[in-house]
Design a protein around this motif. Structure first.
Motif, mmCIF file in Angstrom:
data_model
loop_
_atom_site.group_PDB
_atom_site.id
_atom_site.type_symbol
_atom_site.label_atom_id
_atom_site.label_comp_id
_atom_site.label_asym_id
_atom_site.label_seq_id
_atom_site.Cartn_x
_atom_site.Cartn_y
_atom_site.Cartn_z
ATOM 1 N N VAL A 1 12.966 -1.243 -5.429
ATOM 2 C CA VAL A 1 13.631 -0.342 -4.493
ATOM 3 C C VAL A 1 14.461 0.660 -5.211
ATOM 4 O O VAL A 1 14.331 1.985 -5.197
ATOM 5 C CB VAL A 1 14.519 -1.311 -3.524
ATOM 6 N N ALA A 2 15.269 0.240 -5.955
ATOM 7 C CA ALA A 2 16.224 1.035 -6.730
ATOM 8 C C ALA A 2 16.991 0.390 -8.118
ATOM 9 O O ALA A 2 16.554 -0.873 -8.160
ATOM 10 C CB ALA A 2 17.061 1.520 -5.917
ATOM 11 N N ALA A 3 17.189 1.243 -9.053
ATOM 12 C CA ALA A 3 17.821 0.701 -10.272
ATOM 13 C C ALA A 3 19.001 1.630 -10.676
ATOM 14 O O ALA A 3 18.748 2.636 -10.444
ATOM 15 C CB ALA A 3 16.778 0.342 -11.186
ATOM 16 N N ILE A 4 19.903 1.193 -11.394
ATOM 17 C CA ILE A 4 20.861 1.881 -12.021
ATOM 18 C C ILE A 4 21.074 1.461 -13.407
ATOM 19 O O ILE A 4 21.253 0.258 -13.526
ATOM 20 C CB ILE A 4 22.189 1.912 -11.295
ATOM 21 N N ARG A 5 20.827 2.461 -14.449
ATOM 22 C CA ARG A 5 21.110 2.122 -15.859
ATOM 23 C C ARG A 5 22.475 1.721 -16.254
ATOM 24 O O ARG A 5 23.400 2.064 -15.691
ATOM 25 C CB ARG A 5 20.486 3.211 -16.468
ATOM 26 N N TRP A 6 22.443 0.747 -17.296
ATOM 27 C CA TRP A 6 23.866 0.387 -17.849
ATOM 28 C C TRP A 6 24.392 1.526 -18.635
ATOM 29 O O TRP A 6 25.647 1.526 -18.595
ATOM 30 C CB TRP A 6 23.653 -0.871 -18.669
ATOM 31 N N THR B 1 20.017 6.803 -12.215
ATOM 32 C CA THR B 1 19.277 6.084 -10.900
ATOM 33 C C THR B 1 17.827 6.391 -10.941
ATOM 34 O O THR B 1 17.645 7.467 -11.314
ATOM 35 C CB THR B 1 20.161 6.285 -9.554
ATOM 36 N N TYR B 2 17.343 5.473 -10.264
ATOM 37 C CA TYR B 2 15.759 5.733 -10.079
ATOM 38 C C TYR B 2 15.379 5.102 -8.873
ATOM 39 O O TYR B 2 15.909 3.895 -8.506
ATOM 40 C CB TYR B 2 14.925 5.254 -11.251
ATOM 41 N N TYR B 3 14.539 5.476 -8.190
ATOM 42 C CA TYR B 3 14.212 5.032 -6.623
ATOM 43 C C TYR B 3 12.815 4.992 -6.334
ATOM 44 O O TYR B 3 11.986 5.838 -6.841
ATOM 45 C CB TYR B 3 14.922 6.077 -5.561
ATOM 46 N N ALA B 4 12.575 4.065 -5.643
ATOM 47 C CA ALA B 4 11.151 3.973 -4.924
ATOM 48 C C ALA B 4 10.850 5.238 -4.150
ATOM 49 O O ALA B 4 11.735 5.588 -3.364
ATOM 50 C CB ALA B 4 10.793 2.928 -4.240
ATOM 51 N N ASP B 5 9.594 6.021 -3.948
ATOM 52 C CA ASP B 5 9.358 6.878 -3.268
ATOM 53 C C ASP B 5 9.752 6.542 -1.665
ATOM 54 O O ASP B 5 10.185 7.540 -0.900
ATOM 55 C CB ASP B 5 8.221 7.403 -3.272
ATOM 56 N N SER B 6 9.725 5.352 -1.308
ATOM 57 C CA SER B 6 9.638 5.208 0.009
ATOM 58 C C SER B 6 11.134 5.078 0.571
ATOM 59 O O SER B 6 11.381 5.254 1.496
ATOM 60 C CB SER B 6 9.187 3.857 0.403
ATOM 61 N N VAL B 7 12.105 5.225 -0.316
ATOM 62 C CA VAL B 7 13.583 5.136 -0.022
ATOM 63 C C VAL B 7 14.051 6.185 -0.548
ATOM 64 O O VAL B 7 15.674 6.421 -0.211
ATOM 65 C CB VAL B 7 14.217 3.704 -0.520
ATOM 66 N N LYS B 8 13.659 7.093 -1.068
ATOM 67 C CA LYS B 8 14.220 8.124 -1.860
ATOM 68 C C LYS B 8 14.937 9.205 -0.724
ATOM 69 O O LYS B 8 14.456 9.554 0.165
ATOM 70 C CB LYS B 8 13.291 8.925 -2.710
ATOM 71 N N GLY B 9 16.049 9.327 -1.006
ATOM 72 C CA GLY B 9 16.914 10.148 0.149
ATOM 73 C C GLY B 9 17.448 9.562 1.146
ATOM 74 O O GLY B 9 18.331 10.122 1.830
ATOM 75 N N ARG B 10 17.218 8.306 1.232
ATOM 76 C CA ARG B 10 17.920 7.542 2.156
ATOM 77 C C ARG B 10 18.691 6.345 1.665
ATOM 78 O O ARG B 10 19.606 5.953 2.257
ATOM 79 C CB ARG B 10 16.725 6.815 3.004
ATOM 80 N N PHE B 11 18.283 5.789 0.544
ATOM 81 C CA PHE B 11 19.017 4.786 -0.067
ATOM 82 C C PHE B 11 19.796 5.437 -1.069
ATOM 83 O O PHE B 11 19.385 6.255 -1.839
ATOM 84 C CB PHE B 11 18.000 3.813 -0.575
ATOM 85 N N SER B 12 20.940 4.557 -1.583
ATOM 86 C CA SER B 12 21.778 4.935 -2.810
ATOM 87 C C SER B 12 22.277 3.988 -3.463
ATOM 88 O O SER B 12 23.031 3.024 -2.911
ATOM 89 C CB SER B 12 22.929 6.046 -2.406
ATOM 90 N N ILE B 13 21.990 3.779 -4.902
ATOM 91 C CA ILE B 13 22.462 2.506 -5.537
ATOM 92 C C ILE B 13 23.824 3.106 -6.300
ATOM 93 O O ILE B 13 23.736 4.341 -6.967
ATOM 94 C CB ILE B 13 21.406 2.051 -6.479
ATOM 95 N N GLN C 1 23.368 1.085 -0.677
ATOM 96 C CA GLN C 1 23.807 1.974 0.633
ATOM 97 C C GLN C 1 22.514 2.474 1.100
ATOM 98 O O GLN C 1 21.709 3.076 0.561
ATOM 99 C CB GLN C 1 24.812 3.246 0.633
ATOM 100 N N MET C 2 21.958 2.033 2.134
ATOM 101 C CA MET C 2 20.880 2.136 3.089
ATOM 102 C C MET C 2 21.262 3.010 4.327
ATOM 103 O O MET C 2 21.922 2.504 5.481
ATOM 104 C CB MET C 2 20.279 0.620 3.252
ATOM 105 N N ASN C 3 20.644 4.111 4.619
ATOM 106 C CA ASN C 3 20.978 4.992 5.546
ATOM 107 C C ASN C 3 19.754 5.085 6.230
ATOM 108 O O ASN C 3 18.468 5.130 5.492
ATOM 109 C CB ASN C 3 21.534 6.312 5.103
#
Length: 123
Positions: free
Chosen positions: A48-53, A58-70, A82-84
């Motif tokens: 779904v999503a990841a955030i580097r140390w 951040t990096y997102y799956a295409d299916s959630v890009k623009g809607r989810f935020s890690i 955060q899932m909108n």
């Protein structure tokens, strides 16, 4: 012993929002890339999503890009999702995952997993 504990899942209607949290213990959190994955019934687990140390990039799956935020709070050893604008197809068991230390990879090389929190989106 490393533990990842997710919370914040629930039942919502399409278009609504949820924020998932994952509290980590037993690891040097700030050195771990953290990710969220999900698995719907009858389907394989997907990224779904990841955030580097290193730089919190951040990096997102295409299916959630623009809607989810890690995001992450290293002081609290916690990562958030955060899932909108949720859709019924977002319904799944959501897992938090921790990489190997200092990993720069977003979608694989995950070593630790939580038990998951259920997200159900009704239409």
């Amino acid at each position: 012993q490393v533990q990842l504990v997710e919370s914040g899942g629930g039942l919502v209607q399409a278009g609504e929002s949820l924020r998932l949290s994952c509290a980590a213990s037993g690891l040097m959190f700030r050195t771990y890339t953290m990710g969220w994955f999900r698995q719907a019934p009858g389907k394989e687990r997907e990224f779904v999503a990841a955030i580097r140390w290193k730089d919190s990039s951040t990096y997102y799956a295409d299916s959630v890009k623009g809607r989810f935020s890690i995001s992450r709070d290293n002081a609290k050893n916690t990562v958030y999702l955060q899932m909108n604008s949720l859709k019924p197809e977002d319904t799944a068991l959501y897992y938090c995952a921790g990489s190997s230390p200092y990993s720069m990879e977003y979608t694989n090389n995950y070593k630790y997993w939580g038990q998951g929190t259920q997200v159900t989106v009704s239409s």
